[in-house]
Design a protein around this motif. Sequence first.
Motif, mmCIF file in Angstrom:
data_model
loop_
_atom_site.group_PDB
_atom_site.id
_atom_site.type_symbol
_atom_site.label_atom_id
_atom_site.label_comp_id
_atom_site.label_asym_id
_atom_site.label_seq_id
_atom_site.Cartn_x
_atom_site.Cartn_y
_atom_site.Cartn_z
ATOM 1 N N LEU A 82 39.359 13.770 11.215
ATOM 2 C CA LEU A 82 40.220 13.012 9.793
ATOM 3 C C LEU A 82 41.313 13.464 9.830
ATOM 4 C CD1 LEU A 82 37.229 13.072 7.077
ATOM 5 C CD2 LEU A 82 38.380 10.884 8.042
ATOM 6 N N LYS A 83 41.809 14.837 10.025
ATOM 7 C CA LYS A 83 43.167 15.223 9.981
ATOM 8 C C LYS A 83 43.902 15.003 11.408
ATOM 9 C CE LYS A 83 41.649 19.897 8.183
ATOM 10 N NZ LYS A 83 41.681 21.357 8.352
ATOM 11 N N SER A 84 43.335 14.935 12.516
ATOM 12 C CA SER A 84 43.945 14.850 13.746
ATOM 13 C C SER A 84 43.899 13.527 14.324
ATOM 14 C CB SER A 84 43.589 15.888 14.806
ATOM 15 O OG SER A 84 42.281 15.929 14.989
ATOM 16 N N SER A 85 43.085 12.606 14.135
ATOM 17 C CA SER A 85 42.911 11.520 14.915
ATOM 18 C C SER A 85 43.348 10.104 14.278
ATOM 19 C CB SER A 85 41.208 11.386 15.203
ATOM 20 O OG SER A 85 40.757 10.776 14.164
ATOM 21 N N GLY A 86 43.508 10.094 13.287
ATOM 22 C CA GLY A 86 43.952 8.591 12.755
ATOM 23 C C GLY A 86 42.802 7.622 12.439
ATOM 24 N N LEU A 87 41.751 8.096 12.941
ATOM 25 C CA LEU A 87 40.483 6.994 12.921
ATOM 26 C C LEU A 87 40.300 6.859 11.351
ATOM 27 C CD1 LEU A 87 38.370 8.455 15.640
ATOM 28 C CD2 LEU A 87 39.563 6.427 15.844
ATOM 29 N N ARG A 88 39.611 5.559 11.205
ATOM 30 C CA ARG A 88 39.261 5.464 9.650
ATOM 31 C C ARG A 88 38.060 6.173 9.554
ATOM 32 N NH1 ARG A 88 39.714 -0.197 11.891
ATOM 33 N NH2 ARG A 88 37.421 -0.264 11.718
ATOM 34 N N VAL A 89 37.569 6.281 8.243
ATOM 35 C CA VAL A 89 36.437 6.771 7.817
ATOM 36 C C VAL A 89 35.377 6.468 8.271
ATOM 37 C CG1 VAL A 89 34.970 7.706 5.795
ATOM 38 C CG2 VAL A 89 37.389 7.869 5.759
ATOM 39 N N ASN A 90 35.054 5.253 8.448
ATOM 40 C CA ASN A 90 33.584 4.836 8.950
ATOM 41 C C ASN A 90 33.651 5.069 10.647
ATOM 42 O OD1 ASN A 90 35.487 2.961 9.629
ATOM 43 N ND2 ASN A 90 34.275 1.215 9.452
ATOM 44 N N GLU A 91 34.692 5.165 11.156
ATOM 45 C CA GLU A 91 34.733 5.618 12.762
ATOM 46 C C GLU A 91 34.404 7.064 12.847
ATOM 47 O OE1 GLU A 91 38.186 2.473 14.592
ATOM 48 O OE2 GLU A 91 38.762 4.243 13.169
ATOM 49 N N VAL A 92 34.959 7.875 11.939
ATOM 50 C CA VAL A 92 34.654 9.143 12.120
ATOM 51 C C VAL A 92 33.158 9.284 11.769
ATOM 52 C CG1 VAL A 92 35.086 11.466 10.757
ATOM 53 C CG2 VAL A 92 36.949 9.669 11.663
ATOM 54 N N CYS A 93 32.566 8.617 10.982
ATOM 55 C CA CYS A 93 31.202 8.928 10.359
ATOM 56 C C CYS A 93 30.386 8.473 11.601
ATOM 57 C CB CYS A 93 31.012 7.944 9.223
ATOM 58 S SG CYS A 93 29.591 7.314 8.882
ATOM 59 N N GLU A 94 30.708 7.490 12.298
ATOM 60 C CA GLU A 94 29.993 7.090 13.291
ATOM 61 C C GLU A 94 29.944 8.068 14.618
ATOM 62 O OE1 GLU A 94 29.752 3.731 16.516
ATOM 63 O OE2 GLU A 94 30.083 3.023 14.534
ATOM 64 N N ILE A 95 31.194 8.708 14.815
ATOM 65 C CA ILE A 95 31.240 9.480 15.862
ATOM 66 C C ILE A 95 30.579 11.053 15.794
ATOM 67 C CG2 ILE A 95 33.300 11.054 17.001
ATOM 68 C CD1 ILE A 95 35.075 8.718 16.635
ATOM 69 N N VAL A 96 30.627 11.496 14.421
ATOM 70 C CA VAL A 96 29.940 12.540 14.108
ATOM 71 C C VAL A 96 28.540 12.727 13.801
ATOM 72 C CG1 VAL A 96 32.047 13.796 13.462
ATOM 73 C CG2 VAL A 96 30.399 12.876 11.670
ATOM 74 N N GLY A 97 27.729 11.368 14.173
ATOM 75 C CA GLY A 97 26.410 11.207 13.948
ATOM 76 C C GLY A 97 25.935 10.694 12.502
ATOM 77 N N PHE A 98 26.570 10.436 11.586
ATOM 78 C CA PHE A 98 26.238 9.861 10.136
ATOM 79 C C PHE A 98 26.114 8.458 10.578
ATOM 80 C CE2 PHE A 98 27.827 13.892 8.621
ATOM 81 C CZ PHE A 98 26.858 14.207 7.935
#
Length: 126
Positions: A82-98
């Motif tokens: 969230l700090k470094s990538s500029g990805l949306r919350v739902n994208e981060v959520c998926e990448i980290v396994g939620f």
Amino acid sequence: RAVLAENAQWGEWAPNAALPVALEEMMAFIRANIALDLSVASIAKAGDCSSTTAQRLFNQHTGGSIKLWIRRLRLQEACHLLKSSGLRVNEVCEIVGFKDPLYFSRVFKEHYGIPPSKYAHGDLRP
């Protein structure tokens, strides 16, 4: 996967000589497969031990269960993205396994006291 490979240094993890080899192997397996739905059995297999031994090692050396350790790791990695990538919350959520963005947002807010969307936009930092 590309984002995970680029962020291999999340949490500045390094092997810890004080931890049993089986636990180190299981932790490395979890880090490498964080986006997957991990079972205790698959994690134990990575450490070449039984599920009971895996649970005992995590409880003894991390102070919590395997599932709790995974959730903490996922949240830490979510913060980094969230700090470094500029990805949306739902994208981060998926990448980290939620798998569920609403559940991710609820867990994130419970842990850090702010929703991930505010964290991502720099409004507040936990």
